[in-house]
Every structure is written in C-alpha cells, then in structure tokens.
Design an enzyme around this catalytic site. Structure first.
Site, PDB file in Angstrom:
ATOM      1  N   ASP A 137       1.065  -1.091  -0.314  1.00 44.45           N
ATOM      2  CA  ASP A 137      -0.023  -0.336   0.339  1.00 44.45           C
ATOM      3  C   ASP A 137       1.094   1.543  -0.358  1.00 44.45           C
ATOM      4  OD1 ASP A 137      -2.590   1.744   0.494  1.00 44.45           O
ATOM      5  OD2 ASP A 137      -1.408   1.467   2.711  1.00 44.45           O
ATOM      6  N   ASP A 139       0.156   5.006   1.185  1.00 42.48           N
ATOM      7  CA  ASP A 139       0.126   6.203   2.184  1.00 42.48           C
ATOM      8  C   ASP A 139      -0.894   5.408   3.887  1.00 42.48           C
ATOM      9  OD1 ASP A 139      -1.032   8.716   0.568  1.00 42.48           O
ATOM     10  OD2 ASP A 139      -2.853   7.277  -0.324  1.00 42.48           O
ATOM     11  N   GLU A 197     -13.932   4.270   7.982  1.00 44.80           N
ATOM     12  CA  GLU A 197     -13.037   3.552   7.242  1.00 44.80           C
ATOM     13  C   GLU A 197     -12.035   2.847   7.887  1.00 44.80           C
ATOM     14  OE1 GLU A 197      -9.943   5.615   5.886  1.00 44.80           O
ATOM     15  OE2 GLU A 197      -8.684   4.104   5.002  1.00 44.80           O
ATOM     16  N   SER A 247      -2.367   1.336  -5.160  1.00 42.85           N
ATOM     17  CA  SER A 247      -3.546   2.199  -3.555  1.00 42.85           C
ATOM     18  C   SER A 247      -4.413   3.067  -3.743  1.00 42.85           C
ATOM     19  CB  SER A 247      -2.347   3.730  -3.949  1.00 42.85           C
ATOM     20  OG  SER A 247      -2.564   5.054  -3.375  1.00 42.85           O
ATOM     21  N   ALA A 248      -5.108   3.241  -2.707  1.00 36.30           N
ATOM     22  CA  ALA A 248      -5.964   3.854  -3.423  1.00 36.30           C
ATOM     23  C   ALA A 248      -6.160   5.501  -3.389  1.00 36.30           C
ATOM     24  CB  ALA A 248      -7.493   3.509  -2.392  1.00 36.30           C
ATOM     25  N   LYS A 300      -9.958  -3.238  -2.773  1.00 35.91           N
ATOM     26  CA  LYS A 300      -8.074  -3.186  -3.399  1.00 35.91           C
ATOM     27  C   LYS A 300      -7.887  -4.922  -3.733  1.00 35.91           C
ATOM     28  CE  LYS A 300      -4.674  -0.451  -1.262  1.00 35.91           C
ATOM     29  NZ  LYS A 300      -3.968   0.535  -0.658  1.00 35.91           N
ATOM     30  N   ASP A 312      -1.379  -1.089   5.858  1.00 40.06           N
ATOM     31  CA  ASP A 312      -2.160  -0.371   7.251  1.00 40.06           C
ATOM     32  C   ASP A 312      -3.308  -0.519   7.599  1.00 40.06           C
ATOM     33  OD1 ASP A 312      -2.416   1.780   5.245  1.00 40.06           O
ATOM     34  OD2 ASP A 312      -3.178   2.735   7.191  1.00 40.06           O
TER      35      ASP A 312
HETATM   36  P1  TMP Z   1      -4.735   3.361   0.445  1.00 39.76           P
HETATM   37  O1  TMP Z   1      -4.033   4.120   1.917  1.00 39.76           O
HETATM   38  O2  TMP Z   1      -5.136   2.235   0.835  1.00 39.76           O
HETATM   39  O3  TMP Z   1      -4.083   3.554  -0.352  1.00 39.76           O
HETATM   40  O4  TMP Z   1      -5.913   4.696   0.830  1.00 39.76           O
HETATM   41  C1  TMP Z   1      -5.852   5.676   1.080  1.00 39.76           C
HETATM   42  C2  TMP Z   1      -6.259   6.145   1.945  1.00 39.76           C
HETATM   43  O5  TMP Z   1      -6.299   8.441   1.417  1.00 39.76           O
HETATM   44  C3  TMP Z   1      -7.159   5.892   2.427  1.00 39.76           C
HETATM   45  O6  TMP Z   1      -6.773   5.567   3.883  1.00 39.76           O
HETATM   46  C4  TMP Z   1      -8.090   7.221   2.656  1.00 39.76           C
HETATM   47  C5  TMP Z   1      -7.264   8.239   2.310  1.00 39.76           C
HETATM   48  N1  TMP Z   1      -8.229   9.369   2.058  1.00 39.76           N
HETATM   49  C6  TMP Z   1      -8.264  10.830   2.209  1.00 39.76           C
HETATM   50  O7  TMP Z   1      -7.010  11.399   2.924  1.00 39.76           O
HETATM   51  N2  TMP Z   1      -8.857  11.729   1.606  1.00 39.76           N
HETATM   52  C7  TMP Z   1      -9.774  11.168   0.168  1.00 39.76           C
HETATM   53  O8  TMP Z   1     -10.200  12.161   0.313  1.00 39.76           O
HETATM   54  C8  TMP Z   1     -10.151   9.819   0.214  1.00 39.76           C
HETATM   55  C9  TMP Z   1     -11.166   9.904  -0.684  1.00 39.76           C
HETATM   56  C10 TMP Z   1      -9.469   9.008   1.039  1.00 39.76           C
HETATM   57 MG    MG Z   2      -2.763   3.004   3.059  1.00 37.80          MG
END
Ligand code: TMP
Ligand code: MG
EC number: 3.1.3.91
Length: 286
Positions: free
Chosen positions: A38, A40, A85, A153-154, A202, A227
């Site tokens: 991942d 973030d 979340e 990554s999201a 994911k 995470d």
């Molecule tokens: P990830 O860590 O799984 O790639 O996901 C991205 C993270 O981004 C997730 O924990 C939520 C965060 N997020 C924001 O901080 N701001 C936003 O506007 C959105 C849609 C997600």
């Molecule tokens: Mg993350």
C-alpha cells in the site's frame, strides 16, 4: 535471525509460524520474491512530532490550488468518512458503499478546482508528506536484487508517483496501480480515470486487464505491506502463492483495533514510523 523483530513496536500472535514463513521465503530466493505494498500511511508516514502527515489526497486538499470552500468540503468529508473507514465494529460490506461515496464525492470536488498537471510537482514539494524512515534502504535493496514492488494504492497515482520520483527511488522495478487523474488538452484536471480504487476493493476486481500478476507468476513468495484491513486482499490476484508474509502498520486507534490486526496480519507494527522491520527481514532474506 532478524534482530528488528525484537523492537517494542512489534506484535506477533504466532512467532513460530512467522519465522517459518521468513525461512521459507529465504530458501526460495530473491528470484521467487515480490513485494506488494500500500502507499498512504504504509510507505508514507502517518505522523511526525505529534502531527499527522498527509495522504496523497490530503496533499492536494491542503494545497493552494484548492479554494477555501473546496478545502472545507473536503475536510468535512474526511471527518465524516475516515472514522467509518477505520471502525473495527462495522463490516466490510457496510463500509464498501460508503467508501465509494467518499471517493466519488472527493474526486468530484477535486475535479472542480481546475488543478493543472504542471502544478503537481510543486504541490508535492511544498507539502508535509514524508516517506517512512528507511525508505531508501527498502527501495535500494529491492532494486539491487531485482525484486519487483507493486504499489497498490487507493490514493492518487499522479501524486504518489511524484513523491517517489522526488525521493529518487522510482526505479524500474517499481509498478503502481492507483487512481489516476484525467487532464484535458490544456492540462487541466477534468475527472479521474476508472476503475475507482477505494480502501476496500484493493483486489483483483480492479486489476482486470493489467496482467501484472500473471507476468510475475513465477514469483510465489510475497511480502505484503499495508496499514488497513482493506490491504489484506492486495495479493488476491497472484496466481500461485507459496509463502506470504503480511506486515501491517497499526497507526491509529491502536487499542481498539489491535485484536483484528493481530488476527489478520502476521506481524503488526504499532505506532512504528519506520521501515526497520521490513528492511531487517529483507536483509536476512536477500
Ligand atoms: P490507501 O492507503 O489504501 O491507498 O488509501 C488511501 C487513503 O486515502 C485512505 O486511508 C483514505 C484516504 N483518503 C483521504 O485522505 N482523503 C480523501 O479524500 C479520500 C477519498 C481518501
Ligand atoms: Mg494506507
């Protein structure tokens, strides 16, 4: 074997099993290994000196290219949806539609801000984003031993690619699947490209057509870094998994979420802003 596993931030429910997986991965060798991570709050830091570090979305939200009204609306979304979340008492089925709602609303707001492609590098440079301590060693070791790393990554692909580029670690063994921005002919953001990736999809469903894991079908040893509970399915598209080691960073609401993390991740790193444990394991394996 791996002295870093003695760090006070490390929690493991089944230590013998974990050591067995690490030994098996070492036996298979680097040519069988791939890393799936991942971005973030896994490769990037969750906090620094008591302050939160931004996600790739937050980097844009906090930047000068978003209007005050846009900032407020994006912050309201974060305050509403982020607790959902990470809530350990809600099921993934409950969370999924709400995450689609969050991402869709956030991307719509960002798409109204006339963000210029050419501004992203400067926005990242001016942000408070930090990669976890030890990121250099992680990327350098993987590159040196030809081990592919797949960043799933999201977050926002354009932003996270710029972060690793500015950190000078965007090597040829690094592959990214994420949400990418779609710019018009004059370089202004108009929307995001599909399929939408959020915390809880994911898995293979958003990798259709990438063929990435098929090409790496010989790499049957996996180290997975995440995470979130949504990161646990990131390797589901790998055709044959022989050994998988799941390492989870437990950054927030540690007490409430510990049980679930310990049940699902082989190694849990509590409030650990470093990649020491991952690097220690790789140093032993490679
Ligand atoms: P990830 O860590 O799984 O790639 O996901 C991205 C993270 O981004 C997730 O924990 C939520 C965060 N997020 C924001 O901080 N701001 C936003 O506007 C959105 C849609 C997600
Ligand atoms: Mg993350």
């Amino acid at each position: 074997m791996v002295p870093e596993l003695e760090k006070p931030t490390v929690r493991i429910l089944r230590p013998e099993r974990v050591l067995g997986i690490i030994r098996a991965i070492k036996e298979q060798g680097s040519s069988k290994l791939q890393v799936i991570s991942d971005f973030d709050m896994t490769l990037s830091r969750f906090g620094c000196n008591g302050r939160r570090c931004p996600t790739s979305h937050n980097i844009l939200d906090n930047s000068r290219v978003v209007s005050e009204d846009g900032k407020k609306k994006l912050k309201d979304l974060l305050h509403y949806y982020y607790p959902i979340e990470i809530d350990p008492n809600r099921t993934l089925e409950e969370k999924r539609p709400l995450m689609v709602e969050w991402w869709t609303r956030a991307h719509d707001l960002l798409s109204q801000q006339k963000i210029q492609k050419g501004d992203i590098a400067q926005i990242v440079r001016e942000s408070d984003v930090m990669l976890r301590d030890g990121f250099n060693e992680l990327f350098d070791q993987l590159y040196k031993y030809n081990v592919p790393i797949f960043i799933f990554s999201a977050g926002i692909g354009d932003v996270l690619e710029e972060i690793i580029r500015q950190a000078n670690v965007f090597y040829s063994n690094v592959n990214v699947v994420s949400n990418y921005m779609d710019f018009d002919d004059s370089g202004v953001l108009k929307c995001f490209k599909g399929p939408l990736i959020h915390t809880y999809n994911k898995n293979n469903s958003v990798l259709q057509g990438t063929e990435y894991f098929q090409q790496l079908s010989g790499r049957t040893s996996i180290i997975l870094l995440g995470d979130s509970m949504g990161d646990l399915t990131m390797a589901d598209g790998v055709p044959s998994v022989e050994n998988i080691l799941k390492i989870g960073f437990l950054n927030d609401k540690v007490e409430e979420r510990r049980g679930k993390y310990l049940d699902s991740y082989d190694i849990v790193l509590e409030s650990d802003e470093t990649l020491d444990v991952v690097n220690g394991i790789l140093r032993y394996i490679l």
